[in-house]
Design a protein around this motif. Structure first.
Motif: not given
Length: 393
Positions: A284-300, A333-340
């Motif tokens: 697991i990669h843990f990081q101090e980071r706000p939700v405003s910085a949520l991003s990822h280059p990959k899909k799905y 995010l590109d073609a992601w799913s989200m569960y909250l």
């Protein structure tokens, strides 16, 4: 010769189907599914395997009897009819740890507990031919459910609730239990080949549970259970064999992309410590980071998270902006799913999209919603690979 038992596994209301599938996957026959619990058939080994391997059960109870009781006299007589001597040795410590009553004539937990204890003593005095019990041996706490005047009696084999895996020594303000987190992950199509990000990771429960699933680590590997001391009922050899089975299944070198973010640096440190305790910190990669910085280059990929609910009045005002930001980052995010999972009823409004599915789940006494925003499935592998897979299955 092995004995056959009925075992009761309580779970969160609304998640019975997830637990039922887990029990079937372990190879046991389901005898009853009710609100908040699943009953199944198993032997002494099943007591051990259910405690060690079930991710979504709160505990495992050994069912010892069921009868109707509308009066305290009927409760006394019904309890006395149960063959307690087949389960509890003469030096066993026994008591009614919890009694709950729904739509029944008898509703006082303390009276139910007291009368059932007296009935157990009467039965066992006659069998063991003694006038008192030292109760200095193994513990046999009872859990009793009354529903529409039917009394169901189980002995708790687990001890501490099964959500206590043994890894979470540090918690955030509003932690989600390990059993609930596992059940919610199992409700999604996520698997270890897909990315998982929790932007509100808190003490790390979602990422840690996902990593344990990915590595095929049994949730009960690093803790003890009450029934380990029931030597005459569940021989120790079964515990040793099941722990060996659990250890043999672990895949420590599995490659995954699981990430956890939190805006609070101290909480991130706690999450790392918890992951290390669970033996999955390398996954697991843990990081101090706000939700405003949520991003990822990959899909799905998958966002699976427990964002703030705003349970305190002073926090309510910040929720529209927060959920609006969650929606904006999700759309990026590109073609992601989200569960909250959240109790915030305006979540969809500010996220800016209606959930594809919405499941009501009780988190303790709190009514919450599991919002499911489903992205597209990744494309299938090429025809050649599919043919090879089919031929070698």
């Amino acid at each position: 010769m092995k004995r056959t038992f009925e075992l009761i596994a309580p779970c969160h209301f609304g998640l019975e189907a997830v637990l039922k599938k887990e029990i079937l996957d372990l190879g046991y026959e389901i005898s009853l599914v009710e609100d908040g619990r699943v009953t199944f058939i198993g032997d002494e080994e099943a007591v051990c395997r259910a405690n060690v391997f079930l991710r979504t059960a709160e505990r495992v109870l050994l069912k010892v009897g069921s009868f109707e009781a509308r009066t305290f006299e009927e409760l006394f007589q019904g309890t006395r009819e149960i063959p307690w001597e087949e389960y509890i040795p003469q030096d066993g410590k026994f008591w009614v740890a919890k009694a709950s009553s729904i739509k029944s004539k008898l509703f006082s937990p303390s009276d139910i507990q007291s009368i059932m204890k007296k009935a157990m003593v009467e039965r066992m005095k006659g069998h063991y031919n003694v006038t008192w019990f030292p109760e200095d041996g193994a513990s046999f706490p009872l859990r009793v459910f009354l529903y529409k005047d039917v009394v169901t009696v189980g002995i708790d084999t687990s001890g501490d609730s099964l959500h206590k895996r043994g890894y979470r020594t540090l918690t955030a303000k509003a932690p989600i239990t390990e059993t609930l987190a596992a059940a919610l992950i199992l409700l999604t199509p996520w698997n270890r080949d897909r990315i998982l990000v929790d932007p509100f990771c808190g003490s790390g429960t979602f990422p840690i549970e996902a990593a344990m699933m990915a590595a095929n680590m049994a949730p009960g590997m690093n803790r003890s259970f009450l029934a380990e001391d029931w030597k005459s009922l569940v021989p120790r050899k079964f515990w040793y064999e099941v722990m060996d089975e659990a250890n043999d299944l672990v895949e420590q070198d599995v490659k995954v992309d699981i990430q956890g973010y939190d805006i609070d640096g101290d909480i991130v440190k706690a999450a790392r410590a918890n992951a290390a305790q669970a033996g999955v910190d390398h996954m697991i990669h843990f990081q101090e980071r706000p939700v405003s910085a949520l991003s990822h280059p990959k899909k799905y990929g998958f966002v699976i998270s427990n964002p703030p609910y705003g349970e305190r009045l002073e926090d309510k005002a910040s929720l529209p902006a927060l959920y609006r930001e969650i929606g904006e980052r999700y759309r990026a995010l590109d073609a992601w799913s989200m569960y909250l999972i959240t109790s915030y009823e305006d979540a969809e409004k500010y996220i800016g999209r209606k959930a594809d599915k919405n499941r009501k789940i009780y988190n303790g006494m709190l009514k919450t919603y599991f919002y499911q925003f489903m992205g597209p499935r990744p494309p299938r592998r090429n025809q050649e690979n599919r043919t090879i897979e089919t031929e070698t299955e």
